[in-house]
Write an enzyme that holds these catalytic residues in place. Structure first.
Site, PDB file in Angstrom:
ATOM      1  N   ASP A 169      -1.869   1.508  10.640  1.00  0.00           N
ATOM      2  CA  ASP A 169      -1.164   2.200  11.430  1.00  0.00           C
ATOM      3  C   ASP A 169      -1.027   1.699  12.982  1.00  0.00           C
ATOM      4  OD1 ASP A 169      -0.761   4.199   9.373  1.00  0.00           O
ATOM      5  OD2 ASP A 169      -2.434   4.881   9.811  1.00  0.00           O
ATOM      6  N   HIS A 218       5.835   1.352   7.042  1.00  0.00           N
ATOM      7  CA  HIS A 218       6.321   0.831   8.139  1.00  0.00           C
ATOM      8  C   HIS A 218       7.352   1.479   8.720  1.00  0.00           C
ATOM      9  CE1 HIS A 218       3.357  -2.460   7.985  1.00  0.00           C
ATOM     10  NE2 HIS A 218       4.026  -3.215   6.881  1.00  0.00           N
TER      11      HIS A 218
END
Length: 432
Positions: A13, A41
């Site tokens: 992340d 994403h």
């Protein structure tokens, strides 16, 4: 043009998707080499948000080819859904823009059922799996009993393999006190149909990429998750089921190590983690909640809140070492705006001693407390800034200190969510 690998330098992340999206303009091909749809994403271009779980971030760039390598595990339902959504946006055309490895393993319904049943059976010892069947699929791959994309293209072969593997799955689920409700003939028909949907994209990716290199094309390898979640080099067993480090980039697509020229690690200006496992700089107070809210720290795949904390220089230095990082791109620097002081963990305190390297044993890491270095914060907004010299002096000092502690140059900073809100000090594609 060199070939560049982008990997997460923390626990995932980190904002890899945005950086890959930015760098794609300099590459001809974007390659995904590991993981599955447990990664998400989130890209913001022109104010429009797009979330991708399987297809590489570069798909939003016209004229670029995107490759899903053999190291990725694919849920064909998710892949087809992403294909349809991108086609509806006009972002994907059937012209060789997307290439999928015939040898990528397939996530089947029993993999998800086993994933969930195991996690429930673990009680308080839960790892924090997303329940998407990633781990069990990799297990079948290593056990040499998995199904691959090529198996979906032959219905008779698919039926035979489904029958064999479903029987084993039922046995395992029974031991876990769960059942597998499965209409095998219907499943075979559905997955054969999914196979027909992806057949036009499926090929031998190793040959395809080798020819691309022979034609002088440049590659951008896009990693998923992060270094500290690597199955070998992460905080095992609180890790993912694949190798997330740069060394796996070529293994996961059928090339050799000489194909890589530059390795870029992505790190937030602070840190986050999802799921269980040691996390020395975690903040369980108002500061941690403030970082979570300002940074929008909720999973793109699961939506669950991320654990938050200050930047850990020991973990970052570890990522530099195991990936052989050439440079670091720091994301979400803007999130730290407004803090009176910002902190960096420069050591761990353990049994009266101060460690300057991260221990390899996660149970030892759990016993460590961070030793912080404090730097003065800044109040200026960063989103509109586009050059290094535009940054406030205190923000520059923070970045330079991270650079010193990591032992590698910070070549770029993200100062906002949009693709354009990025300061690039050194372009990896122009660095040689």
């Amino acid at each position: 043009m060199p070939n560049v690998v982008v990997v997460g330098a923390q626990w995932g992340d980190e904002g890899k998707g945005k950086i890959v999206d930015l760098l794609t303009q300099y590459a001809d091909v974007v390659v995904r080499f590991q993981g599955g749809n447990n990664a998400g994403h989130t890209l913001v271009v022109g104010g429009e948000k797009t979330v991708l779980h399987l297809i590489p971030s570069g798909i939003l760039h016209p004229g670029k080819s995107c490759v899903i390598g053999n190291g990725v595990v694919i849920d064909p339902e998710v892949l087809v859904l992403e294909i349809d959504r991108l086609k509806a946006k006009g972002a994907l055309k059937d012209d060789g823009q997307l290439v999928v490895s015939l040898d990528a393993h397939v996530i089947m319904p029993w993999h998800k059922a086993i994933d969930v049943a195991r996690e429930q059976a673990m009680g308080e010892g839960k790892i924090g799996t997303t329940g998407r069947g990633i781990g069990p699929t990799y297990e079948d791959k290593v056990a040499r009993r998995g199904l691959r994309i090529r198996d979906l293209l032959d219905e008779a072969r698919l039926a035979r393999k489904v029958k064999e593997r479903a029987a084993l799955a039922r046995e395992e689920l029974a031991r876990l006190g769960a059942k597998l409700e499965l209409d095998e003939p219907a499943l075979v028909k559905r997955y054969a149909e999914l196979g027909r949907r992806v057949a036009g994209y499926a090929t031998d990716v190793s040959i395809w990429l080798h020819r691309a290199l022979q034609q002088g094309k440049s590659l951008l390898f896009e990693g998923a998750q992060g270094t500290m979640l690597d199955v070998d080099h992460g905080t095992y067993p609180f890790v993912t089921s694949s190798n997330t480090v740069a060394g796996n980039a070529v293994v996961g697509c059928g090339l050799g190590p000489t194909a890589v020229d530059y390795v870029l690690g992505i790190s937030k200006a602070y840190s986050t983690r999802v799921g269980g496992g040691p996390y020395p700089t975690e903040l369980k107070d108002e500061t941690g909640e403030r970082l979570r809210k300002l940074g929008g720290e909720y999973g793109a795949t699961t939506g669950r809140p991320r654990r938050t904390g200050w930047l850990d220089a020991l973990a970052l230095r570890y990522a530099v070492r195991v990936n052989g990082l050439s440079g670091i791109a720091m994301t979400k620097l803007d999130v730290l705006t407004g803090f009176d002081t910002v902190k960096i963990a420069v050591g761990y305190r353990l049994d009266g001693k101060v460690l300057d390297e991260m221990p390899s044993d996660p149970e030892v890491i759990e016993r460590c407390t961070p030793v912080y270095e404090e730097l003065p914060g800044w109040t200026e907004k960063l989103e509109h800034l586009r050059t290094w010299d535009d940054l406030p002096p205190r923000a520059r000092a923070y970045v330079k200190r991270v650079e010193e502690l990591a032992g590698v140059k910070v070549v770029g900073c993200s100062v906002g969510a949009d693709r354009g809100e990025t300061i690039l000090v050194e372009n990896p594609f122009l660095a040689r």
